[in-house]
Design an enzyme around this catalytic site. Structure first.
Site, PDB file in Angstrom:
ATOM      1  N   ALA A   1       0.607  -1.431  -0.200  1.00  0.00           N
ATOM      2  CA  ALA A   1       0.038   0.533   0.142  1.00  0.00           C
ATOM      3  C   ALA A   1       0.518   1.456  -0.079  1.00  0.00           C
ATOM      4  CB  ALA A   1      -1.511   0.211   1.058  1.00  0.00           C
ATOM      5  N   LYS A   2       1.765   0.736   0.035  1.00  0.00           N
ATOM      6  CA  LYS A   2       2.942   2.341   0.166  1.00  0.00           C
ATOM      7  C   LYS A   2       3.079   2.895  -0.986  1.00  0.00           C
ATOM      8  CE  LYS A   2       4.607   2.637   4.931  1.00  0.00           C
ATOM      9  NZ  LYS A   2       2.748   2.434   5.068  1.00  0.00           N
ATOM     10  N   ARG A   3       3.110   4.423  -1.088  1.00  0.00           N
ATOM     11  CA  ARG A   3       2.968   4.987  -2.110  1.00  0.00           C
ATOM     12  C   ARG A   3       4.015   4.505  -3.247  1.00  0.00           C
ATOM     13  NH1 ARG A   3      -1.423   6.446  -2.013  1.00  0.00           N
ATOM     14  NH2 ARG A   3      -2.107   8.668  -1.029  1.00  0.00           N
TER      15      ARG A   3
ATOM     16  N   GLN B   1       5.556   1.178  -3.721  1.00  0.00           N
ATOM     17  CA  GLN B   1       5.457   0.033  -4.303  1.00  0.00           C
ATOM     18  C   GLN B   1       3.720  -0.034  -4.767  1.00  0.00           C
ATOM     19  OE1 GLN B   1       8.095  -2.758  -2.658  1.00  0.00           O
ATOM     20  NE2 GLN B   1       7.107  -2.373  -1.251  1.00  0.00           N
ATOM     21  N   ALA B   2       3.374   0.799  -4.527  1.00  0.00           N
ATOM     22  CA  ALA B   2       1.529   0.488  -4.493  1.00  0.00           C
ATOM     23  C   ALA B   2       1.679   0.647  -6.339  1.00  0.00           C
ATOM     24  CB  ALA B   2       0.640   2.129  -3.954  1.00  0.00           C
TER      25      ALA B   2
END
Ligand code: GLU
Length: 322
Positions: free
Chosen positions: A252-254, A256-257
């Site tokens: 979910a982190k930017r 790796q999103a």
């Protein structure tokens, strides 16, 4: 017992990514397999962070994956509206009830101290230290004095009982009394806190089964405390382990999103995404392309992984067409 009712409750503060698409898929499969009803609720209570175009895109991406819903912002239903920003009166009603029960108090601590705590739904770890209860026992005079300088937020006073519940995926859970500290149910800027809104909505919408990401496991004891204080029956909870990317961080982190928009733009077919997500969730033996509807007979909570799931670089590249 009546019919099962599940839901997916995205926050339109960004685009749908692989992590939350997978939560939606698994929650949808659970209800379709149980012959239950699936509800879509748009959690845009934090207006400054939400955008209508993202809300619309989330619905489009879910449809593209082959998911449907019996009730939702676009199709309506018996518990409408299905958009949190249109449900404020219900939250205010719940606040009035908590106030009557003596469970709320105004908090005048500085915004900087509290910014992270206010409505963050993603677990204690992301919220910083537990609220120390500074404003819980202010005298009326002290309150009046502080109120002259600052508009307060409202906090829910936790009881001194431990909370325990049995998570259908994560197993037996127990939280110490007061874990995380008294939490904000209404921010100083008037925005209703996530914990309160989600409890009021799940109860009002007759949700029997909450299936969501394990990042919300820490929130559950607080939500159970609200169910209790409001005299509501809680649903069953199932928290599914999150997907982690090659750098060890949550998908979910930017950084790796991998967004559905990106995947769609790369020309990847929905069946490939669905098949991969089902495989990563233990619901298929191979990552073969699959339609969501084909997976319904194979759904079983017992098959879901118990620990976090790693997604490697080649798989991400494959989906993102890189
Ligand atoms: N709206 C929350 C989120 O997007 C999820 C709420 C829930 O499933 O309880 O993280």
């Amino acid at each position: 017992m009546g019919r099962k009712r599940g839901r997916f409750a995205p926050t339109p503060s960004g685009q749908l990514h692989l992590g939350n698409a997978r939560t939606a898929l698994v929650a949808w499969l659970q209800m379709r397999q149980a012959g239950g009803e699936f509800v879509l609720r748009m959690e845009d209570i934090d207006k400054p962070r939400s955008r209508p175009e993202w809300a619309e895109q989330i619905l489009n991406d879910l449809r593209w994956l082959g998911l449907d819903w019996d009730e939702g912002p676009d199709v309506g239903g018996p518990y409408a509206p299905y958009t949190q920003s249109e449900r404020e009166a219900l939250y205010e009603g719940a606040l009035a009830r908590l106030e009557q029960e003596g469970r709320l108090y105004p908090c005048y601590c500085s915004r900087a101290e509290l910014a992270a705590v206010a409505s963050a739904p993603h677990g204690l770890a992301s919220e910083g230290p537990a609220y120390p209860g500074t404003c819980r026992s202010l005298t009326l005079e002290e309150r009046q004095e502080r109120a002259a300088h600052k508009h307060p937020s409202l906090r829910f006073a936790l009881s001194d009982r431990p909370a325990s519940f049995n998570d259908l995926v994560a197993g037996p859970q127990r939280a110490e009394p007061g874990a995380g500290g008294d939490f904000v149910v209404k921010r100083a800027d008037g925005i209703i806190g996530y914990q309160l809104a989600v409890v009021v909505d799940d109860a009002a919408m007759g949700i029997t089964d909450v299936l969501r990401g394990a990042d919300l496991l820490d929130s559950t004891p607080r939500q159970l405390a609200l169910y209790e204080a409001l005299g509501l029956t809680p649903p069953r909870f199932a928290h599914i382990p999150l997907l982690y990317g090659p750098d060890g961080g949550r998908l979910a982190k930017r950084s790796q999103a991998v967004t559905l928009a990106g995947i769609r733009a790369a020309g990847t077919p929905p069946e490939q995404v669905v098949g991969t997500l089902a495989w990563l969730s233990g619901l298929a033996d191979t990552p073969e392309p699959a339609r969501a509807a084909e997976l319904v007979p194979h759904f079983d909570l017992a098959r879901l992984p118990r620990g976090q799931v790693a997604v490697d670089e080649p798989l991400l590249r494959l989906l993102a067409g890189g």
